[in-house]
Design a protein around this motif. Structure first.
Motif, short mmCIF file in Angstrom:
data_model
loop_
_atom_site.label_atom_id
_atom_site.label_comp_id
_atom_site.label_asym_id
_atom_site.label_seq_id
_atom_site.Cartn_x
_atom_site.Cartn_y
_atom_site.Cartn_z
N LYS A 196 -22.92 -29.95 29.79
CA LYS A 196 -22.36 -28.60 29.95
C LYS A 196 -21.32 -28.30 28.87
CE LYS A 196 -23.29 -27.83 34.83
NZ LYS A 196 -22.73 -27.38 36.14
N ALA A 197 -20.53 -29.30 28.51
CA ALA A 197 -19.54 -29.10 27.45
C ALA A 197 -20.24 -28.78 26.14
CB ALA A 197 -18.66 -30.33 27.31
N THR A 198 -21.37 -29.43 25.88
CA THR A 198 -22.14 -29.17 24.66
C THR A 198 -22.63 -27.73 24.64
OG1 THR A 198 -22.83 -31.49 24.50
CG2 THR A 198 -24.16 -29.87 23.32
N ARG A 199 -23.08 -27.24 25.79
CA ARG A 199 -23.52 -25.84 25.87
C ARG A 199 -22.35 -24.89 25.62
NH1 ARG A 199 -26.22 -25.81 31.60
NH2 ARG A 199 -26.10 -23.55 31.30
N THR A 200 -21.19 -25.21 26.16
CA THR A 200 -20.01 -24.37 25.92
C THR A 200 -19.66 -24.36 24.44
OG1 THR A 200 -19.12 -24.93 28.11
CG2 THR A 200 -17.58 -24.03 26.51
N LEU A 201 -19.71 -25.53 23.81
CA LEU A 201 -19.39 -25.61 22.39
C LEU A 201 -20.39 -24.81 21.55
CD1 LEU A 201 -18.37 -29.36 22.23
CD2 LEU A 201 -16.88 -27.41 21.72
N GLY A 202 -21.63 -24.70 22.03
CA GLY A 202 -22.61 -23.88 21.33
C GLY A 202 -22.19 -22.42 21.33
N LEU A 203 -21.62 -21.95 22.45
CA LEU A 203 -21.12 -20.58 22.52
C LEU A 203 -19.91 -20.38 21.62
CD1 LEU A 203 -21.36 -20.08 26.40
CD2 LEU A 203 -22.91 -19.16 24.67
N VAL A 204 -19.04 -21.40 21.59
CA VAL A 204 -17.86 -21.33 20.71
C VAL A 204 -18.30 -21.27 19.25
CG1 VAL A 204 -15.77 -22.53 19.95
CG2 VAL A 204 -16.41 -22.55 22.37
N GLN A 205 -19.27 -22.08 18.91
CA GLN A 205 -19.75 -22.10 17.53
C GLN A 205 -20.33 -20.75 17.12
OE1 GLN A 205 -22.94 -24.88 16.72
NE2 GLN A 205 -22.37 -25.05 14.56
N SER A 206 -21.05 -20.12 18.04
CA SER A 206 -21.67 -18.83 17.71
C SER A 206 -20.63 -17.75 17.44
CB SER A 206 -22.59 -18.40 18.85
OG SER A 206 -21.85 -18.13 20.03
N ALA A 207 -19.42 -17.92 17.97
CA ALA A 207 -18.36 -16.94 17.70
C ALA A 207 -17.82 -17.08 16.28
CB ALA A 207 -17.21 -17.12 18.70
N ILE A 210 -13.82 -21.03 14.36
CA ILE A 210 -13.15 -22.32 14.14
C ILE A 210 -13.78 -22.99 12.92
CG2 ILE A 210 -12.64 -24.60 15.09
CD1 ILE A 210 -12.76 -23.41 17.87
N THR A 211 -12.95 -23.33 11.95
CA THR A 211 -13.45 -24.05 10.77
C THR A 211 -13.57 -25.54 11.08
OG1 THR A 211 -11.27 -24.54 9.84
CG2 THR A 211 -12.22 -22.39 9.31
N ASN A 212 -14.30 -26.27 10.25
CA ASN A 212 -14.52 -27.71 10.45
C ASN A 212 -15.06 -27.96 11.85
OD1 ASN A 212 -14.50 -30.43 9.78
ND2 ASN A 212 -12.36 -30.73 10.37
N PHE A 213 -16.04 -27.12 12.24
CA PHE A 213 -16.49 -27.10 13.63
C PHE A 213 -17.17 -28.40 14.05
CE2 PHE A 213 -19.20 -26.20 17.23
CZ PHE A 213 -18.32 -25.53 18.06
N GLU A 214 -17.95 -29.01 13.19
CA GLU A 214 -18.65 -30.22 13.58
C GLU A 214 -17.69 -31.33 13.99
OE1 GLU A 214 -21.80 -30.57 14.24
OE2 GLU A 214 -21.95 -28.43 13.78
N MET A 240 -13.96 -16.35 27.73
CA MET A 240 -13.95 -16.90 26.39
C MET A 240 -14.30 -15.82 25.37
SD MET A 240 -16.13 -20.17 24.96
CE MET A 240 -17.65 -19.52 25.66
N SER A 241 -15.26 -14.97 25.67
CA SER A 241 -15.67 -13.91 24.75
C SER A 241 -14.52 -12.94 24.48
CB SER A 241 -16.87 -13.14 25.33
OG SER A 241 -17.97 -14.00 25.50
N GLN A 242 -13.74 -12.66 25.53
CA GLN A 242 -12.61 -11.75 25.37
C GLN A 242 -11.56 -12.32 24.43
OE1 GLN A 242 -11.44 -11.22 29.46
NE2 GLN A 242 -12.81 -9.47 29.76
N VAL A 243 -11.38 -13.64 24.46
CA VAL A 243 -10.41 -14.28 23.57
C VAL A 243 -10.81 -14.06 22.12
CG1 VAL A 243 -9.52 -16.51 22.78
CG2 VAL A 243 -9.67 -16.02 25.24
N PHE A 244 -12.06 -14.30 21.81
CA PHE A 244 -12.51 -14.17 20.42
C PHE A 244 -12.61 -12.70 19.99
CE2 PHE A 244 -14.57 -18.48 21.19
CZ PHE A 244 -13.57 -19.15 20.51
N ALA A 245 -12.87 -11.80 20.96
CA ALA A 245 -12.97 -10.38 20.63
C ALA A 245 -11.60 -9.77 20.35
CB ALA A 245 -13.65 -9.63 21.77
N ASN A 246 -10.56 -10.39 20.87
CA ASN A 246 -9.18 -9.91 20.66
C ASN A 246 -8.39 -10.97 19.89
OD1 ASN A 246 -9.19 -7.39 22.49
ND2 ASN A 246 -9.99 -8.99 23.82
N PHE A 247 -8.86 -11.27 18.70
CA PHE A 247 -8.29 -12.39 17.95
C PHE A 247 -6.84 -12.16 17.56
CE2 PHE A 247 -7.96 -15.58 14.58
CZ PHE A 247 -8.59 -16.65 15.20
N GLU A 248 -6.42 -10.90 17.52
CA GLU A 248 -5.00 -10.65 17.19
C GLU A 248 -4.09 -11.24 18.26
OE1 GLU A 248 -6.65 -7.07 19.42
OE2 GLU A 248 -7.28 -8.39 17.76
#
Length: 304
Positions: A196-207, A210-214, A240-248
């Motif tokens: 499940k954590a791997t699936r979450t990280l897939g969503l994070v990566q798609s946003a 984060i640099t040096n993601f691997e 999580m989506s709201q966090v990345f959508a409001n990056f300021e």
């Protein structure tokens, strides 16, 4: 789970006609489960039923909350659907007639057993009590013994203890978790957390924030606490989506809390450098930072 109803069901069972099985189980190196089901005499059946009943009576009035991978609240007990635990059906299968071993348990197997299950059959559905086994280690340079007919006899080292506590109760597909850590240990859900954590990280990566993601992914999956948090986050995808959508707002939180996090590409990405940043970045992703209304105080969720 309606614990009071379950207590009533057990209290109404005829002790002279109990129908139950006791299983001892271990997980084999190949990942499959092996269960043994020894014969249990009538008097011991009554005692085992009483132990399960007392465990339930203690939590009749306890507040119930949905299971959270990151921890429980003191004084509360947790619940979840049994089928949400990947290994549950595998364990049940090991207890079925075609798979369970009803022969004498080999001595070398006793030390490998990790938990037991008391299964009580009722007209309302089967009740399952799970508990990790207590093992008696050898005395260094000595042994355990008992008195029998005025003789002192040595006991072998294949003893298992059954105490009056219960870790997990399952009834009609619902799981009542009386010991949070035991859910992980009995049902070996570390692999489930990883998936499940791997699936979450897939969503994070798609946003793509984060640099040096691997390296970030690798470090996350090697940290049990972060893995649990990411597992929970899979059910909070909107958050999580709201966090990345409001990056300021991410930029503001980094400044307010003086986080050791650098930003790149005109302040549009988090720069991941090393494991010391894992907790803070995970808290950012989970939107765990807050300001109180009454005291106007800054803080963050201690759960991660």
């Amino acid at each position: 789970m309606d614990v009071t109803n379950l207590v009533t069901i057990i209290n109404r069972l005829d002790e002279q006609d109990l129908d139950m099985r006791l299983y001892f189980t271990r997980k084999k190196p190949n990942g499959r489960y092996q269960s043994y089901s020894p014969t249990v005499g009538p008097d011991l059946q009554i005692e085992l039923k009483g132990m399960g009943l007392k465990a339930l009576e203690k939590v009749q009035d306890a507040e119930q909350r949905e299971f959270s991978p990151i921890g429980t609240i003191e004084g509360c007990i947790e619940t979840c659907q049994a089928n949400d635990v990947t290994s549950f059906n595998e364990i049940l299968q090991s207890m079925e007639e075609d798979y369970v071993n009803r022969q004498q348990i080999p001595d070398e197997e006793v030390s490998r057993l990790t938990f037991y299950c008391l299964k009580i059959f009722t007209t309302h559905g089967d009740i399952l009590f799970f508990r990790r086994v207590t093992k008696f280690n050898k005395l260094k340079g000595g042994f355990f013994g008992k008195f029998a007919n005025n003789d002192f006899r040595k006991l072998d080292d294949t003893l298992l203890g059954i105490d009056p506590n219960v870790d997990i109760v399952i009834f009609n597909g619902e799981m009542l978790i009386l010991n949070h850590i035991s859910l992980e240990r009995i049902f070996s859900i570390h692999d489930q957390y990883q998936e499940k954590a791997t699936r979450t990280l897939g969503l994070v990566q798609s946003a793509n924030k984060i640099t040096n993601f691997e390296q970030f992914r690798e470090d996350c999956l090697s940290d049990a606490r972060v893995t649990r948090a990411l597992t929970k986050l899979l059910n909070e995808e909107t958050r999580m989506s709201q966090v990345f959508a409001n990056f300021e707002n991410v930029i503001n939180v980094i400044d307010i809390f003086d986080l050791k996090i650098e930003l790149a590409e005109e302040n549009t990405k988090i720069v991941y450098e090393d494991k010391s940043q894992l907790m803070d970045i995970t808290r950012l992703i989970r939107d765990s930072f807050y300001k109180t209304y009454m005291g106007n105080r800054d803080g963050y969720d201690e759960g991660i």
